[in-house]
Design a protein around this motif. Structure first.
Motif, PDB file in Angstrom:
ATOM      1  N   GLU A   1       0.831  -1.145   0.225  1.00 31.33           N
ATOM      2  CA  GLU A   1      -0.030  -0.035  -0.079  1.00 31.33           C
ATOM      3  C   GLU A   1       0.965   1.284  -0.005  1.00 31.33           C
ATOM      4  O   GLU A   1       0.458   2.180  -0.673  1.00 31.33           O
ATOM      5  N   ILE A   2       2.170   1.352   0.652  1.00 26.87           N
ATOM      6  CA  ILE A   2       2.874   2.368   0.674  1.00 26.87           C
ATOM      7  C   ILE A   2       3.306   2.635  -0.757  1.00 26.87           C
ATOM      8  O   ILE A   2       3.316   3.577  -1.254  1.00 26.87           O
ATOM      9  N   LYS A   3       3.935   1.612  -1.646  1.00 27.91           N
ATOM     10  CA  LYS A   3       4.128   1.538  -2.733  1.00 27.91           C
ATOM     11  C   LYS A   3       3.253   2.397  -3.872  1.00 27.91           C
ATOM     12  O   LYS A   3       3.124   2.873  -4.742  1.00 27.91           O
ATOM     13  N   LEU A   4       1.641   1.808  -3.568  1.00 26.60           N
ATOM     14  CA  LEU A   4       0.644   2.141  -4.146  1.00 26.60           C
ATOM     15  C   LEU A   4       0.408   3.846  -4.182  1.00 26.60           C
ATOM     16  O   LEU A   4       0.345   4.225  -5.190  1.00 26.60           O
ATOM     17  N   LEU A   5       0.335   4.237  -3.166  1.00 25.38           N
ATOM     18  CA  LEU A   5       0.300   5.544  -2.477  1.00 25.38           C
ATOM     19  C   LEU A   5       1.483   6.398  -3.446  1.00 25.38           C
ATOM     20  O   LEU A   5       1.183   7.420  -3.846  1.00 25.38           O
ATOM     21  N   GLU A   6       2.590   5.909  -3.327  1.00 20.60           N
ATOM     22  CA  GLU A   6       3.586   6.632  -3.726  1.00 20.60           C
ATOM     23  C   GLU A   6       3.303   6.912  -5.331  1.00 20.60           C
ATOM     24  O   GLU A   6       3.990   7.665  -5.835  1.00 20.60           O
ATOM     25  N   SER A   7       2.729   5.625  -5.796  1.00 16.65           N
ATOM     26  CA  SER A   7       2.852   5.698  -7.356  1.00 16.65           C
ATOM     27  C   SER A   7       1.775   6.448  -7.752  1.00 16.65           C
ATOM     28  O   SER A   7       1.894   6.776  -9.015  1.00 16.65           O
ATOM     29  N   LEU A   8       0.852   6.890  -6.804  1.00 21.68           N
ATOM     30  CA  LEU A   8      -0.177   7.889  -7.359  1.00 21.68           C
ATOM     31  C   LEU A   8       0.212   9.243  -7.400  1.00 21.68           C
ATOM     32  O   LEU A   8      -0.341   9.925  -7.984  1.00 21.68           O
ATOM     33  N   ILE A   9       1.513   9.549  -6.824  1.00 21.69           N
ATOM     34  CA  ILE A   9       1.965  10.918  -6.954  1.00 21.69           C
ATOM     35  C   ILE A   9       2.299  11.393  -8.514  1.00 21.69           C
ATOM     36  O   ILE A   9       3.240  10.702  -8.931  1.00 21.69           O
ATOM     37  N   GLY A  10       1.690  12.369  -8.982  1.00 25.38           N
ATOM     38  CA  GLY A  10       1.876  12.759 -10.050  1.00 25.38           C
ATOM     39  C   GLY A  10       1.400  11.936 -11.430  1.00 25.38           C
ATOM     40  O   GLY A  10       1.563  12.095 -12.539  1.00 25.38           O
ATOM     41  N   MET A  11       0.431  10.805 -10.999  1.00 19.51           N
ATOM     42  CA  MET A  11       0.031   9.876 -11.976  1.00 19.51           C
ATOM     43  C   MET A  11      -1.351  10.537 -12.613  1.00 19.51           C
ATOM     44  O   MET A  11      -2.141  11.186 -11.909  1.00 19.51           O
ATOM     45  N   ASP A  12      -1.420  10.433 -13.806  1.00 17.61           N
ATOM     46  CA  ASP A  12      -2.698  10.778 -14.740  1.00 17.61           C
ATOM     47  C   ASP A  12      -3.845  10.101 -14.269  1.00 17.61           C
ATOM     48  O   ASP A  12      -3.938   9.053 -14.321  1.00 17.61           O
ATOM     49  N   ALA A  13      -4.973  10.672 -13.526  1.00 21.52           N
ATOM     50  CA  ALA A  13      -6.156   9.997 -13.069  1.00 21.52           C
ATOM     51  C   ALA A  13      -6.878   9.594 -14.297  1.00 21.52           C
ATOM     52  O   ALA A  13      -7.983   8.774 -14.045  1.00 21.52           O
ATOM     53  N   ALA A  14      -6.564   9.980 -15.507  1.00 21.94           N
ATOM     54  CA  ALA A  14      -7.631   9.865 -16.931  1.00 21.94           C
ATOM     55  C   ALA A  14      -6.846   8.663 -17.261  1.00 21.94           C
ATOM     56  O   ALA A  14      -7.129   8.255 -18.537  1.00 21.94           O
ATOM     57  N   SER A  15      -5.632   8.316 -16.862  1.00 26.58           N
ATOM     58  CA  SER A  15      -4.891   7.213 -17.657  1.00 26.58           C
ATOM     59  C   SER A  15      -5.229   5.819 -17.392  1.00 26.58           C
ATOM     60  O   SER A  15      -6.136   5.592 -16.715  1.00 26.58           O
ATOM     61  N   ALA A  16      -4.960   4.965 -18.370  1.00 22.11           N
ATOM     62  CA  ALA A  16      -5.450   3.590 -18.458  1.00 22.11           C
ATOM     63  C   ALA A  16      -4.705   2.941 -17.242  1.00 22.11           C
ATOM     64  O   ALA A  16      -5.473   1.912 -16.533  1.00 22.11           O
ATOM     65  N   GLU A  17      -3.694   3.347 -16.729  1.00 24.31           N
ATOM     66  CA  GLU A  17      -3.009   2.586 -15.632  1.00 24.31           C
ATOM     67  C   GLU A  17      -3.770   2.926 -14.397  1.00 24.31           C
ATOM     68  O   GLU A  17      -3.896   2.000 -13.608  1.00 24.31           O
ATOM     69  N   PHE A  18      -4.137   4.085 -14.058  1.00 24.19           N
ATOM     70  CA  PHE A  18      -5.053   4.499 -12.952  1.00 24.19           C
ATOM     71  C   PHE A  18      -6.546   3.568 -13.082  1.00 24.19           C
ATOM     72  O   PHE A  18      -6.675   3.135 -12.057  1.00 24.19           O
ATOM     73  N   ALA A  19      -7.036   3.845 -14.236  1.00 25.32           N
ATOM     74  CA  ALA A  19      -8.163   3.131 -14.374  1.00 25.32           C
ATOM     75  C   ALA A  19      -8.115   1.621 -13.990  1.00 25.32           C
ATOM     76  O   ALA A  19      -9.149   0.869 -13.321  1.00 25.32           O
ATOM     77  N   ALA A  20      -7.100   0.954 -14.237  1.00 23.75           N
ATOM     78  CA  ALA A  20      -6.826  -0.490 -14.269  1.00 23.75           C
ATOM     79  C   ALA A  20      -6.691  -0.686 -12.516  1.00 23.75           C
ATOM     80  O   ALA A  20      -7.200  -1.638 -11.876  1.00 23.75           O
ATOM     81  N   LEU A  21      -5.893   0.101 -11.826  1.00 22.94           N
ATOM     82  CA  LEU A  21      -5.750  -0.029 -10.649  1.00 22.94           C
ATOM     83  C   LEU A  21      -7.007   0.258  -9.803  1.00 22.94           C
ATOM     84  O   LEU A  21      -7.269  -0.597  -9.037  1.00 22.94           O
TER      85      LEU A  21
END
Length: 474
Positions: A402-422
């Motif tokens: 969960e720590i790595k998950l939260l860190e990965s959200l920093i700067g991630m595009d919420a409209a991206s396919a990566e975010f949608a899959a997560l």
């Protein structure tokens, strides 16, 4: 060779050979050995032995003390003591009680260098301090965290021994070794027993003493932030309870010098104080030294109390409201928890990140909010799962991930396919639990509504019937 003792209460694990020049001397040695055996049996009727061995060959008597150490003494002492000349049965200790120790030394995840993140987000979890507060540092490193919380003593009992110098010095040394700025990113949690709103004199004194003891422990460790639940009115007027909380804080601040007392927002259950930003504001208003008080926002509690964090717009509105009511400068920390219960349910049920009613987007909002950079962010999410034998075990890998998950959200595009899959994956993981709690909330809501709409009894019922008759209704 002395004859084997016949009593069944003593089992000899070795034979002894004693060379003496006189028969009288041999008799005295044998007599002393028997007395020693008898004392051992009386002191420890069930010695800590899992196997007993008898040697075929006799061996020379070793110099050993006759009294047999207890299990605890055997654990705490590594040196052999000088022993008397008389022979004593040698007993093998196979099992010993394990001491409390930190997690395995192999990290479940490496700590992320803060400089490598797009925002300085210090994320961690509430780790164990079993065996001494110094172990919390090792346990934090174990999950790859850059912030942490702990209990400074048992949170479920009033009487606790003082902190040992070894624990204090170990904590300071390890925090320096692992580059933890504990004055910034360590957030101890207060005891669940302490209620600073307590009106009864003896109980109020007991609560204050426990609270002050924790603050003093913080200062001895170099910790500057201390998180606690404001308290419970116990049915008294809320204003009076808030006044007592502030009075206890003022007293504790005068008895200490550096630690900041951090009020945690609550979910709004019963008589609990702190479920609204106004409660927190009113406590702070009565605190004399404003530099010694702050707020920790628990995301699950805020959501359950009716503060929405899910969309960017809702999150921004909630943070603006906090700033308007309390003041952004008082925000000193966050507890990061999803919610198993729906919005404004007033139920304090923590869920893993992205699996609850808050959802992953809420935490994307948090991870990309500039004003939160630099604050300690502590996970209190569930890590219990069934083990291979069906028993519940703690899986610290959950926190590491969960720590790595939260860190990965920093700067991630919420409209991206990566975010949608997560988001989709985590949402699906929590579906059954959300459905179960939603059903409970719905049934309770229906029950409460039924009670509220129930017809009044007695005279009131008769009067209402007369009014309805006058109106021409059935």
């Amino acid at each position: 060779m002395p004859p084997r003792k016949a009593k069944g209460t003593v089992v000899e694990t070795s034979t002894t050979k004693v060379s003496v020049s006189k028969a009288g001397a041999a008799s005295k040695v044998e007599s002393k050995a028997r007395v020693t055996k008898r004392k051992v049996v009386e002191a420890d009727p069930e010695p800590d032995i899992t196997s007993e061995e008898e040697e075929d060959e006799p061996r020379p008597v070793k110099k050993r003390k006759a009294p047999v150490k207890t299990k605890v003494e055997a654990e705490d002492s590594a040196a052999e003591e000088e022993q008397p000349k008389t022979a004593a049965p040698k007993k093998r200790r196979v099992t010993t009680k394990a001491k409390s120790k930190p997690e395995d030394t192999m990290p479940l995840a490496e700590r992320t260098a803060i400089a490598s993140l797009k925002k300085a987000m210090y994320i961690g979890a509430h780790v164990s301090s079993a065996g001494g507060v110094q172990n919390s540092i090792t346990n934090t490193v174990h999950i790859g965290a850059n912030a942490f919380a702990l209990f400074l003593k048992s949170q479920r009992k009033w009487a606790n021994p003082p902190m040992t110098p070894e624990a204090r010095d170990g904590f300071r040394s390890l925090s320096e070794t692992h580059n933890f700025e504990v004055h910034k990113h360590c957030l101890p949690h207060g005891s669940y027993l302490v209620n600073l709103a307590q009106a009864e004199k003896d109980k109020a004194t007991q609560a204050y003493d426990g609270f002050l003891d924790d603050l003093q422990r913080c200062e001895s460790l170099g910790i500057k932030l201390y998180n606690f639940h404001p308290g419970n009115t116990n049915g008294d007027a809320r204003d009076a309870a808030i006044g007592r909380i502030a009075a206890q804080l003022n007293k504790a601040h005068k008895a200490t010098s550096t630690v900041v007392t951090v009020l945690e927002n609550m979910a709004g259950q019963g008589n609990v104080v702190g479920s609204t930003f106004e409660d927190l504001r009113d406590i702070i208003a009565l605190v004399d030294d404003k530099a010694r008080v702050g707020v920790c926002i628990d995301t699950c509690h805020a959501f359950a109390a009716g503060y929405d964090l899910r969309s960017p717009e809702a999150f921004a509105a909630t943070m603006t409201r906090f700033d308007d009511v309390v003041g952004a400068s008082y925000l000193r920390a966050l507890h990061l928890n999803d919610s198993k219960a729906p919005f404004a349910s007033h139920r304090d049920l923590h869920a893993n990140i992205g699996t609850g009613f808050l959802g992953l987007r809420a935490f994307h909002n948090i991870m990309n909010y500039d004003a939160l950079a630099g604050l300690p962010m502590v996970l209190e999410t569930p890590i219990d799962r069934p083990g291979p034998d069906g028993k519940t075990v703690e899986d610290k890998q959950i926190w590491a991930d969960e720590i790595k998950l939260l860190e990965s959200l920093i700067g991630m595009d919420a409209a991206s396919a990566e975010f949608a899959a997560l988001e989709k994956k985590l949402h699906a993981q929590g579906a059954s639990e959300r459905a179960k709690i939603q059903d409970q909330v719905d049934r309770k809501g229906a029950k409460d509504a039924k009670k509220a709409s129930a017809k009044p009894r007695g005279k009131g019922k008769k009067k209402k019937a007369e009014q309805e008759s006058d109106d021409g209704s059935d």
